[in-house]
Structures are given as structure tokens and as C-alpha cells.
Scaffold this motif. Structure first.
Motif, PDB file in Angstrom:
ATOM      1  N   GLU A 222      10.863 -19.367 -19.093  1.00  0.00           N
ATOM      2  CA  GLU A 222      11.153 -18.079 -18.449  1.00  0.00           C
ATOM      3  C   GLU A 222      10.391 -16.924 -19.092  1.00  0.00           C
ATOM      4  O   GLU A 222       9.740 -16.133 -18.400  1.00  0.00           O
ATOM      5  CB  GLU A 222      12.652 -17.786 -18.516  1.00  0.00           C
ATOM      6  N   GLY A 223      10.466 -16.806 -20.420  1.00  0.00           N
ATOM      7  CA  GLY A 223       9.794 -15.706 -21.102  1.00  0.00           C
ATOM      8  C   GLY A 223       8.299 -15.722 -20.863  1.00  0.00           C
ATOM      9  O   GLY A 223       7.676 -14.673 -20.643  1.00  0.00           O
ATOM     10  N   GLY A 224       7.695 -16.903 -20.918  1.00  0.00           N
ATOM     11  CA  GLY A 224       6.268 -17.018 -20.653  1.00  0.00           C
ATOM     12  C   GLY A 224       5.918 -16.616 -19.237  1.00  0.00           C
ATOM     13  O   GLY A 224       4.888 -15.967 -18.990  1.00  0.00           O
ATOM     14  N   THR A 225       6.772 -16.987 -18.285  1.00  0.00           N
ATOM     15  CA  THR A 225       6.525 -16.640 -16.886  1.00  0.00           C
ATOM     16  C   THR A 225       6.608 -15.131 -16.673  1.00  0.00           C
ATOM     17  O   THR A 225       5.731 -14.531 -16.030  1.00  0.00           O
ATOM     18  CB  THR A 225       7.535 -17.362 -15.970  1.00  0.00           C
ATOM     19  N   VAL A 226       7.646 -14.516 -17.212  1.00  0.00           N
ATOM     20  CA  VAL A 226       7.791 -13.063 -17.088  1.00  0.00           C
ATOM     21  C   VAL A 226       6.592 -12.358 -17.718  1.00  0.00           C
ATOM     22  O   VAL A 226       6.002 -11.441 -17.132  1.00  0.00           O
ATOM     23  CB  VAL A 226       9.102 -12.587 -17.755  1.00  0.00           C
ATOM     24  N   GLY A 227       6.203 -12.795 -18.919  1.00  0.00           N
ATOM     25  CA  GLY A 227       5.079 -12.177 -19.601  1.00  0.00           C
ATOM     26  C   GLY A 227       3.769 -12.347 -18.856  1.00  0.00           C
ATOM     27  O   GLY A 227       2.943 -11.429 -18.801  1.00  0.00           O
ATOM     28  N   ALA A 228       3.554 -13.527 -18.260  1.00  0.00           N
ATOM     29  CA  ALA A 228       2.333 -13.781 -17.500  1.00  0.00           C
ATOM     30  C   ALA A 228       2.232 -12.857 -16.290  1.00  0.00           C
ATOM     31  O   ALA A 228       1.173 -12.288 -16.003  1.00  0.00           O
ATOM     32  CB  ALA A 228       2.279 -15.242 -17.065  1.00  0.00           C
ATOM     33  N   VAL A 229       3.348 -12.693 -15.575  1.00  0.00           N
ATOM     34  CA  VAL A 229       3.355 -11.795 -14.411  1.00  0.00           C
ATOM     35  C   VAL A 229       3.050 -10.358 -14.842  1.00  0.00           C
ATOM     36  O   VAL A 229       2.245  -9.655 -14.223  1.00  0.00           O
ATOM     37  CB  VAL A 229       4.713 -11.870 -13.679  1.00  0.00           C
ATOM     38  N   GLN A 230       3.682  -9.933 -15.918  1.00  0.00           N
ATOM     39  CA  GLN A 230       3.465  -8.567 -16.388  1.00  0.00           C
ATOM     40  C   GLN A 230       2.027  -8.355 -16.847  1.00  0.00           C
ATOM     41  O   GLN A 230       1.439  -7.287 -16.623  1.00  0.00           O
ATOM     42  CB  GLN A 230       4.440  -8.253 -17.521  1.00  0.00           C
ATOM     43  N   ALA A 231       1.429  -9.368 -17.463  1.00  0.00           N
ATOM     44  CA  ALA A 231       0.039  -9.261 -17.909  1.00  0.00           C
ATOM     45  C   ALA A 231      -0.908  -9.110 -16.725  1.00  0.00           C
ATOM     46  O   ALA A 231      -1.846  -8.301 -16.768  1.00  0.00           O
ATOM     47  CB  ALA A 231      -0.340 -10.485 -18.739  1.00  0.00           C
ATOM     48  N   VAL A 232      -0.680  -9.876 -15.678  1.00  0.00           N
ATOM     49  CA  VAL A 232      -1.514  -9.776 -14.473  1.00  0.00           C
ATOM     50  C   VAL A 232      -1.415  -8.378 -13.875  1.00  0.00           C
ATOM     51  O   VAL A 232      -2.432  -7.763 -13.510  1.00  0.00           O
ATOM     52  CB  VAL A 232      -1.107 -10.845 -13.440  1.00  0.00           C
ATOM     53  N   LYS A 233      -0.210  -7.860 -13.803  1.00  0.00           N
ATOM     54  CA  LYS A 233      -0.011  -6.543 -13.201  1.00  0.00           C
ATOM     55  C   LYS A 233      -0.594  -5.430 -14.067  1.00  0.00           C
ATOM     56  O   LYS A 233      -1.185  -4.474 -13.557  1.00  0.00           O
ATOM     57  CB  LYS A 233       1.478  -6.316 -12.938  1.00  0.00           C
ATOM     58  N   ARG A 234      -0.451  -5.557 -15.377  1.00  0.00           N
ATOM     59  CA  ARG A 234      -1.012  -4.542 -16.268  1.00  0.00           C
ATOM     60  C   ARG A 234      -2.530  -4.503 -16.179  1.00  0.00           C
ATOM     61  O   ARG A 234      -3.153  -3.447 -16.342  1.00  0.00           O
ATOM     62  CB  ARG A 234      -0.583  -4.802 -17.713  1.00  0.00           C
ATOM     63  N   ALA A 235      -3.128  -5.660 -15.943  1.00  0.00           N
ATOM     64  CA  ALA A 235      -4.584  -5.740 -15.827  1.00  0.00           C
ATOM     65  C   ALA A 235      -5.081  -5.353 -14.436  1.00  0.00           C
ATOM     66  O   ALA A 235      -6.295  -5.306 -14.204  1.00  0.00           O
ATOM     67  CB  ALA A 235      -5.049  -7.152 -16.177  1.00  0.00           C
ATOM     68  N   GLY A 236      -4.161  -5.068 -13.519  1.00  0.00           N
ATOM     69  CA  GLY A 236      -4.549  -4.712 -12.160  1.00  0.00           C
ATOM     70  C   GLY A 236      -5.181  -5.865 -11.402  1.00  0.00           C
ATOM     71  O   GLY A 236      -6.039  -5.650 -10.552  1.00  0.00           O
ATOM     72  N   LEU A 237      -4.722  -7.091 -11.693  1.00  0.00           N
ATOM     73  CA  LEU A 237      -5.334  -8.280 -11.099  1.00  0.00           C
ATOM     74  C   LEU A 237      -4.490  -8.891  -9.979  1.00  0.00           C
ATOM     75  O   LEU A 237      -4.671 -10.061  -9.628  1.00  0.00           O
ATOM     76  CB  LEU A 237      -5.585  -9.327 -12.186  1.00  0.00           C
ATOM     77  N   GLU A 238      -3.571  -8.102  -9.420  1.00  0.00           N
ATOM     78  CA  GLU A 238      -2.800  -8.603  -8.285  1.00  0.00           C
ATOM     79  C   GLU A 238      -3.753  -9.009  -7.160  1.00  0.00           C
ATOM     80  O   GLU A 238      -4.691  -8.296  -6.838  1.00  0.00           O
ATOM     81  CB  GLU A 238      -1.849  -7.530  -7.761  1.00  0.00           C
ATOM     82  N   GLY A 239      -3.490 -10.194  -6.584  1.00  0.00           N
ATOM     83  CA  GLY A 239      -4.347 -10.696  -5.519  1.00  0.00           C
ATOM     84  C   GLY A 239      -5.556 -11.454  -6.029  1.00  0.00           C
ATOM     85  O   GLY A 239      -6.284 -12.075  -5.241  1.00  0.00           O
ATOM     86  N   LYS A 240      -5.776 -11.426  -7.350  1.00  0.00           N
ATOM     87  CA  LYS A 240      -6.908 -12.144  -7.949  1.00  0.00           C
ATOM     88  C   LYS A 240      -6.439 -13.234  -8.917  1.00  0.00           C
ATOM     89  O   LYS A 240      -7.095 -14.269  -9.045  1.00  0.00           O
ATOM     90  CB  LYS A 240      -7.823 -11.169  -8.684  1.00  0.00           C
ATOM     91  N   VAL A 241      -5.337 -12.979  -9.603  1.00  0.00           N
ATOM     92  CA  VAL A 241      -4.758 -13.959 -10.518  1.00  0.00           C
ATOM     93  C   VAL A 241      -3.311 -14.205 -10.107  1.00  0.00           C
ATOM     94  O   VAL A 241      -2.562 -13.252  -9.844  1.00  0.00           O
ATOM     95  CB  VAL A 241      -4.816 -13.473 -11.984  1.00  0.00           C
ATOM     96  N   PHE A 242      -2.931 -15.476 -10.064  1.00  0.00           N
ATOM     97  CA  PHE A 242      -1.609 -15.858  -9.568  1.00  0.00           C
ATOM     98  C   PHE A 242      -0.871 -16.654 -10.645  1.00  0.00           C
ATOM     99  O   PHE A 242      -1.485 -17.326 -11.475  1.00  0.00           O
ATOM    100  CB  PHE A 242      -1.748 -16.670  -8.289  1.00  0.00           C
ATOM    101  N   VAL A 243       0.455 -16.590 -10.611  1.00  0.00           N
ATOM    102  CA  VAL A 243       1.274 -17.211 -11.651  1.00  0.00           C
ATOM    103  C   VAL A 243       2.201 -18.257 -11.049  1.00  0.00           C
ATOM    104  O   VAL A 243       2.838 -18.016 -10.011  1.00  0.00           O
ATOM    105  CB  VAL A 243       2.104 -16.157 -12.409  1.00  0.00           C
ATOM    106  N   PHE A 244       2.261 -19.399 -11.719  1.00  0.00           N
ATOM    107  CA  PHE A 244       3.258 -20.435 -11.443  1.00  0.00           C
ATOM    108  C   PHE A 244       4.053 -20.623 -12.733  1.00  0.00           C
ATOM    109  O   PHE A 244       3.468 -20.625 -13.818  1.00  0.00           O
ATOM    110  CB  PHE A 244       2.589 -21.744 -11.024  1.00  0.00           C
ATOM    111  N   GLY A 245       5.376 -20.764 -12.608  1.00  0.00           N
ATOM    112  CA  GLY A 245       6.170 -20.737 -13.823  1.00  0.00           C
ATOM    113  C   GLY A 245       7.346 -21.680 -13.841  1.00  0.00           C
ATOM    114  O   GLY A 245       7.423 -22.653 -13.077  1.00  0.00           O
ATOM    115  N   THR A 246       8.278 -21.342 -14.695  1.00  0.00           N
ATOM    116  CA  THR A 246       9.417 -22.216 -14.998  1.00  0.00           C
ATOM    117  C   THR A 246      10.683 -21.397 -15.193  1.00  0.00           C
ATOM    118  O   THR A 246      10.615 -20.266 -15.683  1.00  0.00           O
ATOM    119  CB  THR A 246       9.138 -23.008 -16.288  1.00  0.00           C
ATOM    120  N   ASP A 247      11.798 -21.999 -14.841  1.00  0.00           N
ATOM    121  CA  ASP A 247      13.143 -21.446 -14.993  1.00  0.00           C
ATOM    122  C   ASP A 247      13.522 -20.561 -13.811  1.00  0.00           C
ATOM    123  O   ASP A 247      12.672 -20.149 -13.022  1.00  0.00           O
ATOM    124  CB  ASP A 247      13.331 -20.695 -16.309  1.00  0.00           C
ATOM    125  N   GLY A 248      14.814 -20.278 -13.721  1.00  0.00           N
ATOM    126  CA  GLY A 248      15.328 -19.481 -12.623  1.00  0.00           C
ATOM    127  C   GLY A 248      16.267 -18.415 -13.128  1.00  0.00           C
ATOM    128  O   GLY A 248      17.172 -18.696 -13.909  1.00  0.00           O
TER     129      GLY A 248
END
Length: 322
Positions: A222-248
Motif C-alpha cells: 500500500e505505502g509503495g503504491t501511494v508513493g508511486a502515484v504521488q511521485a507521478v503526479k508531482r512530476a507532472g507525468l499523468e497520462g505518461k506514467v501509470f501505476v499498478f499496485g497492491t492492497d486495498g
């Protein structure tokens, strides 16, 4: 019990981080210790499941967090042995290194139930788990068609965030399960450890900077998934980098429903059910009943392309935690 010994045990419990809130340390009924190793939403869900189960049974739960430290885990177990609990339900930090403290508990006549992870040998009398390989496979299956389309016949560059240095077998099971499904469509260009959200943001950000051709990140918790999403958004890479993760969790469900199109799929465990089943097994064992040695909890795939399923998961969380 004399007053001086009672005071000593209470002080020892407080010093070790044992929560006595909401229970009497010397109440009637069964006394069960519940030990998690971090305070993310998954572990909080397990705690809620344990709390609900003990509330329904009329028994008492003493909760604690080892903070991913073997020394603290051992201290907590020693404290609970001194406290005279009937059972300990714990997610051990190490299959080998956690054995000594838990064997001491068994030798003292304390029932030992593990959840999420377990220890080697025949120490745990019951173990409640979801298959880590199945957790990875669930997300991998959800990723296949997406990766085919994204790659257009070429392999997609991906990076992975895991927790191998913390729990190697569990981490490898998830990562390898994911890769077993997508290996024909991906090229792993970076594999790092980062399981808490704050750390995962930094690691994933560095990964994306060092490997600008990465198009997908996979996170094994979960923590890795949340962090990965936030990293993509901080870098302005929405629509270019996508995240697949774990936990609910509610947070991850909201990320799947967000129109930023970053998080695509996760495979959720069922933490409330894990907590409930761990307590149920402990109570039965205390009462001398037989239980299954290995208790399996099914996993639940959640995908952006199935918003109805994600919303149903959210509603289920609310119903179970209220």
C-alpha cells in the motif's frame, strides 16, 4: 495478584507500547495480544477486525505495534508473557529471527497465531494469510491488456517498488507473481525497495528521473503504491506514467476513481477478515478446539475500468468499520 506486581506489569506494558485502552488489564474473559508492525491503513484494518471480533466474543484485546523493529517485537512478546495473556496474534517480522521470542511464548503456555506472515518451525498453531503470489498475480492479470496496448508490440519499460529488505519472502512472492503474468510485455529497468509512502515518493521520483523511459511503476504494498502515484503526479507525468499496485484502502480506491488516470489496478487483501479470523482461531485454540493450521483469505482485484466494483469495495469498508 498483589498491587506491586500489578503496577509493575502495567508499567512494563506502557513502556513497551502496549495499548490497554478500552480494556481492563485484569478483566475477566480471554486476553489476546494483537501485534502489527506498522500503522498503515492495511494494518489498521487488521486491528479493527481484531477489535470487532473480541468485542463480539466478550474478550479483551491488547494492541501494539512493533514499528518493524525486531528488538521491540521481542520486548512486546516478553511483556505479554509477563502479563499472562492467553494468546498472541502477531504478524512476525522474520520467519527466522522472530522464532525465539514466539517459542518463549509457546513454552510459557501462550497460544500463538500468526497473520500476514509466519515463522519457520512448528511454533504458530494457526496462520492466517493471503497468498502473496496470488496478490501479485491478481494485479498482473489486470495489467496484461493495458500493457499490450501501451507497448504497441514493444516491451514497456517498468520500475518496481518492493519491501525485500523488510520481508523478503512476502515481497518476492508479490513481485514475482506480478511479473509472471506480464513478463512477455515488460522490461524491468529499475527495482528498488520503498514500502512507506513518504519514502516511496522519493524513491519513485528518483527512479523516474534516472529512467525517463519508464512508463509503468509496480508497487508491492500500500505505502509503495501511494508513493508511486504521488511521485507521478508531482512530476507532472499523468497520462505518461501509470501505476499498478497492491492492497486495498479507501485512499487507494479513491485513486482508482480519480480522473488523473494514474493508478490502474490493485489487488486488495481483506484486512478486517484477516483480523477477525486470527482472533477466531486464537479463541478456539484457547478453548481446546481444533482449527486449520493454514487459514487462507482470498484476495480481491480492483480496477479503474470497473468503477462499480471499486465503489462497492469502498461501501464495504464503511459498513465494516462503522
Amino acid at each position: 495478584m498483589d498491587k506491586s506486581k500489578r503496577n509493575f506489569l502495567v508499567m512494563a506494558a506502557l513502556a513497551a507500547g502496549v495499548s490497554l485502552t478500552g480494556t481492563s488489564a485484569y478483566a475477566e474473559g480471554k486476553s489476546i495480544a494483537g501485534i502489527v508492525f506498522q500503522q498503515d491503513q492495511y494494518m489498521r484494518g487488521v486491528q479493527i477486525g481484531m477489535e470487532k471480533a473480541t468485542a463480539e466474543s466478550g474478550d479483551q484485546l491488547l494492541s501494539a505495534n512493533s514499528d518493524s523493529k525486531l528488538e521491540k517485537e521481542s520486548q512486546l512478546i516478553d511483556t505479554y508473557i509477563a502479563r499472562g495473556v492467553d494468546a498472541i496474534a502477531v504478524t512476525p517480522l522474520s520467519a527466522d529471527a522472530s522464532m525465539t521470542a514466539l517459542k518463549k511464548a509457546r513454552d510459557a503456555g501462550v497460544i500463538v497465531v500468526t497473520f500476514g506472515t509466519t515463522v519457520n518451525g512448528d511454533i504458530a498453531q494457526a496462520s492466517v494469510t493471503s497468498s502473496n503470489t496470488d496478490i501479485g498475480i491478481g494485479t498482473g492479470k489486470a495489467a496484461v491488456e493495458f500493457l499490450k496496448e501501451l507497448g504497441g508490440g514493444e516491451k514497456v519499460k517498468i520500475g518496481t517498488l518492493a519491501f525485500k529488505s523488510l520481508l523478503p519472502e512476502q515481497s518476492d512472492g508479490r513481485v514475482n507473481g506480478f511479473l509472471s503474468q506480464v513478463e512477455d510485455y515488460v522490461d524491468v529497468v529499475s527495482a528498488q525497495d520503498a514500502w512507506l509512502a513518504e519514502k516511496a515518493v522519493a524513491v519513485a521520483s528518483d527512479m523516474l528521473t534516472a529512467n525517463p523511459d519508464i512508463q509503468v511503476l509496480y508497487a508491492a504494498n500500500e505505502g509503495g503504491t501511494v508513493g508511486a502515484v504521488q511521485a507521478v503526479k508531482r512530476a507532472g507525468l499523468e497520462g505518461k506514467v501509470f501505476v499498478f499496485g497492491t492492497d486495498g484502502s479507501e485512499q487507494l480506491a479513491n485513486m482508482l476513481l480519480d480522473d488523473d488516470n494514474v493508478l490502474q489496478a490493485v489487488t486488495a487483501q481483506q484486512p478486517l477478515e484477516v483480523g477477525r479470523l486470527a482472533i477466531d482461531a486464537a479463541i478456539k485454540l484457547i478453548d481446546g478446539e481444533e482449527v486449520e493450521k493454514d487459514i487462507s483469505v482470498p484476495v480481491l482485484p480492483l480496477q479503474r475500468i470497473d468503477p462499480e466494483g471499486v465503489n462497492a469495495f469502498k461501501e464495504g469498508l464503511k459498513a465494516l468499520t462503522n
